[in-house]
Design an enzyme around this catalytic site. Structure first.
Site, PDB file in Angstrom:
ATOM      1  N   GLU A  73       6.150  35.604 -15.300  1.00  0.00           N
ATOM      2  CA  GLU A  73       6.239  37.066 -15.302  1.00  0.00           C
ATOM      3  C   GLU A  73       6.721  37.548 -16.672  1.00  0.00           C
ATOM      4  O   GLU A  73       6.340  38.606 -17.136  1.00  0.00           O
ATOM      5  CB  GLU A  73       7.172  37.555 -14.178  1.00  0.00           C
ATOM      6  N   HIS A  76       4.671  12.184  -3.382  1.00  0.00           N
ATOM      7  CA  HIS A  76       3.777  11.876  -2.263  1.00  0.00           C
ATOM      8  C   HIS A  76       2.755  12.982  -2.047  1.00  0.00           C
ATOM      9  O   HIS A  76       2.129  13.046  -1.000  1.00  0.00           O
ATOM     10  CB  HIS A  76       4.606  11.652  -0.997  1.00  0.00           C
ATOM     11  N   LYS A  97      -0.515  46.065  -6.849  1.00  0.00           N
ATOM     12  CA  LYS A  97       0.302  46.844  -5.911  1.00  0.00           C
ATOM     13  C   LYS A  97      -0.332  48.206  -5.678  1.00  0.00           C
ATOM     14  O   LYS A  97      -0.378  48.695  -4.552  1.00  0.00           O
ATOM     15  CB  LYS A  97       1.706  47.066  -6.503  1.00  0.00           C
TER      16      LYS A  97
END
Ligand code: F6P
Length: 511
Positions: free
Chosen positions: A340, A371, A477
């Protein structure tokens, strides 16, 4: 940056096969000493990276050329470094014992925590506060969560158990209502702007649920909702009593805010002493960053390595792998901090830049990642810089097991292995950095987080970008808001959207 003659020299240097060949680089017997660094509670080993002293020297010159020293001075002096918003970035003042901001900030937080612990402030049910739910997202979530997990190893160590609700999700809120003791729970709306839709929706959902419960009678000193914000007016307008609002300043960036009132959940969970020690640790790193030559300066060195890999070697990802469950949220926090802050294509003059900035940052608990995705590190065609982060712990065999795994991965990536059957062989020569905390103390955590913060600031200075704004996040947004409005008003067809997006919205509406 790329107009600088050093740029071409570094480009040429990065083209040399020897500088990307760890077995060649290790022919320098002084390499381990030259590339390991220590400060306070941190031990940094850069020796497994594709770098030599000449390249590091050139990178350091580049930092000088960018006037990093002047930029660090500006940060600490409180000059305007966030040019978009015309604000200074004052997070370091919150850690400086000689700065009034530190005392003012902690006094406000401690006053409220003391009142809560003494039972003077109660929930809307008139009950003592025994649990906390933090409702916030991004910087109002990731930092507090990371530190609460790091400093309160076991729930039993936590003075007040803290839960987090970040994304909008009815099932999450329902689950929370089932797992916490609602009558004894304080819901803390953490939002710098107090206008983040996700956070406000969650807060509203919580308030509506509370209102349905018998005996809920909030007033000035009895409230199940509190706010932490830089926008007190909005919190007041939302009905949060003044006594339940912890303010902080606009000049504290969201990603840099865990030291401010946003750190309230840390104080509730871990207590004042640990919070003070966390601030002290960060302050120690602040002093180090301010005073040490670039060649010994941990945040600067980390930033130079990032610049080297990103801009000269040409790698576009960066992995963060903590080998300690207590630091499991470090990769997510670092991801926001870097991506950001430095995910920018404009310089501070607003011009489009011609070089890449942030790498893609990802990671997870190191052992779980072994893993899951380490196969690609060992035998995938790409290489990428990795930070292995471990914590030294006395007399703990499980911790040693974890650390030996961490160490083995760095060695395996570097050494590789030849096998008769070629598909089983690992090519080796894959770079990594090892970062060890000498103990899991609040001081060490403070140093670690402040180191990464300053690494990001250093990157922004060299890339000539503003690391304290995030205008790019706004577009998605606002489109989401538009869609919501048009759906509610039944005017979806008026929206100028592409066929794919329109079809997706219709799929949602058809359910
Ligand atoms: O993701 C954008 C952002 O603005 C972040 O920078 C910030 O940390 C987060 O949203 C939350 O913002 P606020 O604290 O204002 O709710």
């Amino acid at each position: 940056m790329h107009n600088n003659p050093l740029w071409n020299r570094l480009k040429e240097k990065a083209q040399q096969a020897e500088v990307r060949d760890l077995s060649h680089l290790w022919q320098n017997h002084n390499r381990h000493d030259a590339f390991t660094f220590e400060h306070g509670d941190l031990y940094l080993d850069l020796s497994k990276n594709w770098i030599d002293e000449e390249a590091l020297g050139l990178l350091s010159e580049m930092a000088e050329h960018a006037d990093l020293e002047g930029a660090i001075d500006k940060l600490y002096k409180g000059s305007i470094v966030n040019v978009t918003d015309q604000l200074p970035a004052t997070h370091t003042t919150l850690r400086d014992p000689a700065h009034p901001n530190r005392k003012n900030n902690t006094e406000t937080i401690y006053q409220l925590t003391d009142q809560i612990m003494a039972g003077d402030i109660r929930t809307g049910f008139g009950k003592k506060i025994k649990q906390l739910v933090n409702i916030g997202i991004g910087g109002s979530y990731l930092g507090p969560r990371l530190v609460v997990e790091a400093l309160t190893e076991l729930q039993s160590e936590s003075r007040v158990p803290v839960y987090f609700a970040a994304s909008v999700d009815d099932s999450l809120i329902n689950q929370l209502f089932m797992s916490v003791d609602i009558e004894h729970t304080l819901f803390c709306i953490s939002s710098k702007s107090f206008s983040t839709v996700e956070t406000l929706m969650n807060a509203r959902a919580v308030e509506q649920k509370l209102k349905l419960i018998e005996g809920y009678q909030p007033n000035e000193t009895q409230s199940s909702l509190m706010a932490i914000t830089a926008n007190q007016d909005k919190a007041r307008a939302a009905g949060i009593p003044d006594a339940m609002v912890l303010p902080f300043d606009e000049s504290i960036g969201g990603r840099f805010s865990l030291w401010s009132a946003i750190g309230f959940p840390i104080v509730m969970a871990a207590g004042k002493d640990k919070f003070e020690a966390l601030l002290d640790g960060a302050y120690q790193m602040d002093q180090h960053y301010k005073t040490q030559p670039f060649s010994q300066n941990l945040p600067v060195l980390m930033a130079l390595m990032t610049i080297w890999y990103r801009n000269f070697i040409g790698l576009d990802a960066y992995g963060c792998l903590p080998y300690d469950a207590r630091l499991r949220s470090l990769p997510k926090w670092l991801q926001q901090l870097m991506m950001e802050s430095a995910g920018k294509m404009h310089n501070i003059e607003g011009e489009v830049i011609k070089y890449p900035t942030t790498p893609w940052v990802f990671g997870d608990h190191g052992q779980l990642s072994q893993h899951a995705f380490f196969q690609a590190f060992h035998q995938g065609v790409d290489a990428l810089p990795l930070d292995f982060v471990g914590v030294l712990e006395k007399d703990s065999s499980s911790q040693n097991f974890l650390l030996f795994n961490l160490i083995a991965q760095g060695a395996a990536l570097m050494q590789g292995k030849e096998e008769d059957h070629s598909m089983k062989g690992c090519p080796g020569n894959k770079p990594s950095t090892t970062l060890l905390l000498k103990a899991m103390t609040p001081q060490a955590v403070g140093q670690l987080l402040a180191m990464y913060e300053h690494m990001v600031y250093t990157l922004s200075v060299i890339w000539h970008i503003n690391c304290f704004d995030q205008p790019g996040v706004e577009l998605g947004k606002s489109i989401a808001r538009d869609i919501q409005e048009h759906v509610e008003n039944n005017t979806l067809n008026d929206m100028a959207l592409d066929p794919s997006t329109m079809a997706l919205i219709k799929k949602v509406m058809e359910q």
